[in-house]
Design an enzyme around this catalytic site. Structure first.
Site, PDB file in Angstrom:
ATOM      1  N   CYS A 111       8.966  11.167  -2.121  1.00  0.00           N
ATOM      2  CA  CYS A 111       9.114  10.437  -3.375  1.00  0.00           C
ATOM      3  C   CYS A 111      10.098  11.208  -4.263  1.00  0.00           C
ATOM      4  CB  CYS A 111       7.738  10.322  -4.035  1.00  0.00           C
ATOM      5  SG  CYS A 111       7.791   9.664  -5.705  1.00  0.00           S
TER       6      CYS A 111
ATOM      7  N   GLN B  43      -2.141 -11.288   9.136  1.00  0.00           N
ATOM      8  CA  GLN B  43      -2.725 -12.505   9.704  1.00  0.00           C
ATOM      9  C   GLN B  43      -2.482 -12.643  11.206  1.00  0.00           C
ATOM     10  OE1 GLN B  43      -0.586 -14.911   6.966  1.00  0.00           O
ATOM     11  NE2 GLN B  43      -2.392 -15.428   5.768  1.00  0.00           N
TER      12      GLN B  43
ATOM     13  N   CYS C 295      10.578  10.659  -7.739  1.00  0.00           N
ATOM     14  CA  CYS C 295      10.331  10.309  -9.141  1.00  0.00           C
ATOM     15  C   CYS C 295      10.404  11.552 -10.042  1.00  0.00           C
ATOM     16  CB  CYS C 295       8.967   9.631  -9.258  1.00  0.00           C
ATOM     17  SG  CYS C 295       7.600  10.792  -9.243  1.00  0.00           S
TER      18      CYS C 295
ATOM     19  N   GLU D  98      -7.897   4.274  15.118  1.00  0.00           N
ATOM     20  CA  GLU D  98      -7.552   2.861  15.265  1.00  0.00           C
ATOM     21  C   GLU D  98      -6.943   2.695  16.660  1.00  0.00           C
ATOM     22  OE1 GLU D  98      -5.000   1.476  12.103  1.00  0.00           O
ATOM     23  OE2 GLU D  98      -6.230   2.417  10.555  1.00  0.00           O
TER      24      GLU D  98
ATOM     25  N   CYS E 102       7.914  14.266  -9.223  1.00  0.00           N
ATOM     26  CA  CYS E 102       8.289  15.029  -8.026  1.00  0.00           C
ATOM     27  C   CYS E 102       9.410  16.008  -8.362  1.00  0.00           C
ATOM     28  CB  CYS E 102       8.692  14.097  -6.893  1.00  0.00           C
ATOM     29  SG  CYS E 102       7.252  13.306  -6.165  1.00  0.00           S
TER      30      CYS E 102
ATOM     31  N   TRP F  94       3.298  -5.995  13.872  1.00  0.00           N
ATOM     32  CA  TRP F  94       4.357  -5.344  13.099  1.00  0.00           C
ATOM     33  C   TRP F  94       5.535  -4.838  13.920  1.00  0.00           C
ATOM     34  CZ3 TRP F  94       4.342  -0.466  15.111  1.00  0.00           C
ATOM     35  CH2 TRP F  94       3.116   0.057  15.544  1.00  0.00           C
TER      36      TRP F  94
ATOM     37  N   HIS G 182      -2.370 -10.229  13.379  1.00  0.00           N
ATOM     38  CA  HIS G 182      -2.896  -9.070  14.116  1.00  0.00           C
ATOM     39  C   HIS G 182      -4.216  -9.451  14.762  1.00  0.00           C
ATOM     40  CE1 HIS G 182      -3.926  -4.937  15.004  1.00  0.00           C
ATOM     41  NE2 HIS G 182      -2.812  -4.518  14.444  1.00  0.00           N
TER      42      HIS G 182
ATOM     43  N   ARG H 249       0.854  -1.192   0.000  1.00  0.00           N
ATOM     44  CA  ARG H 249       0.000   0.000   0.000  1.00  0.00           C
ATOM     45  C   ARG H 249       0.884   1.233   0.000  1.00  0.00           C
ATOM     46  NH1 ARG H 249      -2.496  -0.432   6.187  1.00  0.00           N
ATOM     47  NH2 ARG H 249      -0.491  -0.682   7.211  1.00  0.00           N
TER      48      ARG H 249
ATOM     49  N   ASN I 187      -5.355   6.838   3.992  1.00  0.00           N
ATOM     50  CA  ASN I 187      -4.969   6.152   5.222  1.00  0.00           C
ATOM     51  C   ASN I 187      -3.516   6.466   5.540  1.00  0.00           C
ATOM     52  OD1 ASN I 187      -5.954   3.875   7.178  1.00  0.00           O
ATOM     53  ND2 ASN I 187      -3.852   3.335   6.662  1.00  0.00           N
ATOM     54  N   GLU I 188      -3.289   7.055   6.691  1.00  0.00           N
ATOM     55  CA  GLU I 188      -1.939   7.293   7.222  1.00  0.00           C
ATOM     56  C   GLU I 188      -0.971   7.809   6.158  1.00  0.00           C
ATOM     57  OE1 GLU I 188      -0.691   3.696   9.227  1.00  0.00           O
ATOM     58  OE2 GLU I 188      -1.834   4.217  11.001  1.00  0.00           O
TER      59      GLU I 188
HETATM   60  C1  GAL Z   1      -2.195   0.899  10.943  1.00  0.00           C
HETATM   61  C2  GAL Z   1      -2.936   0.896   9.609  1.00  0.00           C
HETATM   62  C3  GAL Z   1      -3.944  -0.239   9.563  1.00  0.00           C
HETATM   63  C4  GAL Z   1      -3.314  -1.522  10.006  1.00  0.00           C
HETATM   64  C5  GAL Z   1      -2.752  -1.345  11.390  1.00  0.00           C
HETATM   65  C6  GAL Z   1      -2.139  -2.607  11.952  1.00  0.00           C
HETATM   66  O1  GAL Z   1      -1.033   1.655  10.872  1.00  0.00           O
HETATM   67  O2  GAL Z   1      -3.609   2.111   9.398  1.00  0.00           O
HETATM   68  O3  GAL Z   1      -4.441  -0.363   8.255  1.00  0.00           O
HETATM   69  O4  GAL Z   1      -2.318  -1.878   9.106  1.00  0.00           O
HETATM   70  O5  GAL Z   1      -1.756  -0.357  11.343  1.00  0.00           O
HETATM   71  O6  GAL Z   1      -1.676  -2.382  13.270  1.00  0.00           O
END
Ligand code: GAL
Length: 663
Positions: A151, A371, A153, A322, A156, A330, A373, A103, A141-142
């Site tokens: 970037c 998977q 490229c 979130e 840019c 992660w 998470h 992404r 998103n973020e």
């Molecule tokens: C965030 C992200 C989510 C998901 C999450 C996992 O940074 O916006 O889509 O990946 O982490 O912790």
């Protein structure tokens, strides 16, 4: 006060959706966020839309009375787009393109990506913009996540040249501002300028700083296009974005400016793994020599600093878009989370100024990247720890609602200045010098003292604060200096730190006595400075009893420039180390060395006493305090019970528990 959840109907068989929606309603959730990565499902081929599944998902949620936050899916362009237009892909600083399969692998300055982004956002807004079941929008998103803030490229490159032309008007001005006389860098045409990629082995700091600003502006204007479309086609719905707390690559104040409110994604066990080495003093573990927090709560000071920054972006309450509710996937260890911890995190967010907390995610996914998470539900669809905690929160929701009626109102602000942060990152002078670590020393000290703080920019309203911590304000322009003068003249108290006023807006060193444009505020001149090796430290002599010990790491030597300036701490050789200078109805205090957390605490405690700044409680290590209205909230992140004195009462706060005291 509201609670919500992030839901991915597209990951589950449709027969399951009604069960999920019923369970969400039974859990008393108020919102469901959907669709932020579902571009290829909404637009399976260019210009061909399939809304069927999303319509049915929204219907299913609505049948249980669950309003939807709809996201634009532009973080994940489909393969038909990236393959037919591979030049929309992001290029890293080593001039390598990213590829499909992840992404944020796109360039915000690509005209094709911009065009397709406009089309999908317009199509979504036309379909759902006035749907009463949609309460608001999250854009993308973020921004900048996964090291995608910059970037390199060809698009840019051109956009950077244009950005520079707008900023400097003429090449003469740019050459002057960047000091290109050095090493024969002089530019004679705009198209000679490239992004500062890895092929340039030593980079000009002025060039780098402008590229960081340009990159941030690129994301801000990419976002603005979507905001403009949604404002027209979906009026009366809120528009927000999910920020990343202490994120350093994008100027988050700029990104927040035209949003209705800010939200962020809080992963309390994840960030300490990633950020603790950037924040704590280099020898901190050796100094501390014992675990303070429970193993599954993360490090609350780090999360709280992020909360305080996100609240400071607009100086108003925010959302958690979130909220971690179990283990994540992660970070390094990804510890399991015990019952009670998701509740504690929810309370921390609310205490810090969140009005809504949206949990990530509804159910642990069977698929692809995440998977391992957790979610509120396990992989098999049965309740996990977070679900049980949220269920129990039902009993506390009245109290939480009462609490969120009033915003936090700190008396202290800390300036979080991206220009200074970037300039000191680009050119730290000593390799491990970190803007963020120095700010965190003060932040940590404030938390230990029970003093709430807003993290603000120099464009924020400073006049509402009794004390402003300017920090290492390395880059200062005339307007910012004027803002600070005005603040102090009107009675404010400004604490400035080492390395302030050193450079102008283009990251060129001032030829004025230090601290440059701030010199007549400080009433003292920094005559010279030393970066010190670990074994060297200069003993201090202090008039203020709460400051003691020695100055190490970085020291500056001050010479009072007026009779009014008072020397409060000096080095053994008599040179001044801390000077307070009255100015207008206020004062500026210049701290000339890099303090330990203990020294920062002593200084801030002294100032808090002098300025009658409220301290919420006497806090043991591992317990945090926050205040909304007349409610003081005490949060214990340890496995020990503690007795805490707050608002004149002695309160027992159990392990990983919360207590609210009304005054
Ligand atoms: C965030 C992200 C989510 C998901 C999450 C996992 O940074 O916006 O889509 O990946 O982490 O912790």
């Amino acid at each position: 006060m509201k609670l919500g959840v992030c839901y991915y109907p597209e990951h589950w068989p449709e027969e399951r959706w009604a069960i999920d929606a019923r369970m969400m309603r039974e859990l008393q959730l108020d919102y469901v966020r959907v669709a932020e990565f579902a571009w290829s499902l909404m637009e399976p081929a260019a210009g061909e839309y399939d809304w069927g599944w999303l319509d049915r998902a929204i219907d299913t949620l609505a049948a249980e009375g669950l309003p939807v936050i709809l996201c634009t899916p532009t973080a994940t362009p489909p393969a038909w787009l990236t393959r037919s237009h591979p030049d929309i892909l992001r290029m890293d600083s080593n001039r390598q393109y990213r590829d499909h399969g992840t992404r944020r692998h796109v360039c915000p300055n690509s005209p094709v990506y911009q065009k397709f982004s406009r089309q999908i956002v317009t199509a979504m807004a036309e379909r759902y913009g006035d749907d009463p079941r949609i309460v608001g929008w999250q854009i993308d998103n973020e921004f900048g996540g996964g090291k995608t803030g910059r970037c390199y490229c060809p698009f840019c490159q051109t956009a950077f040249q244009t950005w520079l032309e707008i900023r400097y008007h003429s090449l003469e001005a740019l050459n002057q501002a960047w000091g290109t006389a050095f090493w024969s860098q002089t530019y004679t045409a705009w198209d000679e300028i490239t992004p500062p990629h890895d092929g340039i082995n030593y980079k000009n700091p002025s060039h780098l700083l402008d590229f960081y600003r340009f990159s941030s502006d690129s994301l801000v204007s990419y976002q603005q296009e979507q905001i403009d479309l949604l404002r027209v086609k979906s009026p009366d719905r809120f528009i927000t974005h999910n920020f990343m707390g202490l994120f350093l690559d994008v100027e988050q104040f700029d990104l927040a400016r035209t949003l209705d409110f800010a939200t962020w994604d809080a992963y309390p066990t994840g960030f300490p793994d990633r950020q603790r080495a950037m924040l704590y003093p280099l020898n901190w573990d050796a100094q501390r020599n014992r675990p303070v927090y429970a193993y599954d709560v993360g490090e609350p000071e780090i999360i709280q600093m992020a909360n305080d920054l996100i609240r400071g972006l607009k100086q108003q309450p925010f959302w958690i878009m979130e909220q971690q509710c179990g283990h994540i996937n992660w970070a390094d260890v990804n510890p399991g989370v015990r019952p009670g911890t998701p509740r504690l995190w929810t309370w921390l967010s609310m205490a810090a100024g969140a009005d809504t907390v949206v949990y990530f995610r509804w159910r642990a996914t069977l698929l692809s990247h995440e998977q391992y998470h957790s979610g509120l539900l396990r992989h098999d669809g049965t309740p996990d720890v977070g679900f049980e905690d949220v269920k129990q929160l039902a009993e506390e929701r009245d109290l939480l609602a009462k609490l969120t009626e009033k915003p936090p109102q700190p008396e202290v602000a800390m300036v979080f200045d991206y220009d200074s942060l970037w300039a000191l990152t680009i050119n730290p002078h000593r390799r491990d010098f970190s803007y963020l670590r120095l700010q965190f020393a003060f932040y940590h000290a404030l938390q230990r003292l029970g003093i709430p703080v807003d993290l603000v920019s120099l464009k924020s309203d400073l006049t509402r604060y009794k004390l402003v911590l300017g920090g290492p304000l390395h880059i200062v322009n005339e307007q910012e200096a004027e803002t600070l003068h005005h603040y102090v003249e009107m009675g404010g108290n400004l604490l400035l730190g080492i390395r302030s006023g050193f450079k102008n807006d283009s990251s060129v060193v001032t030829d004025q006595p230090l601290p440059g444009l701030l010199h007549n505020l400080t009433g003292a001149t920094v005559t010279h400075w030393q970066s010190l090796p670990a074994e060297a430290a200069l003993p201090l002599r202090s008039i203020w009893p709460k400051i003691s010990g020695a100055a190490g790491y970085w020291t500056e030597f001050l010479q009072p420039a007026s009779d009014r300036a008072r020397v409060l701490v000096s080095y053994e050789n008599g040179e001044a180390a801390l000077v307070a200078n009255p100015h207008g109805s206020g004062q500026t205090i210049y701290l000339g060395w890099y303090p330990t957390i203990e020294q920062a605490k002593g200084l801030l405690e002294t100032l808090a006493d002098q300025l009658s700044i409220e301290r919420l409680a006497n806090l043991p290590d591992g317990v945090l305090a926050a205040k909304r209205g007349n409610h003081t909230i005490l949060l214990n992140f340890t496995d020990q019970p503690y007795e805490v004195v707050a608002a004149g009462q002695t309160v027992a706060v159990g392990p990983r528990d919360v207590k609210v005291v009304e005054s």
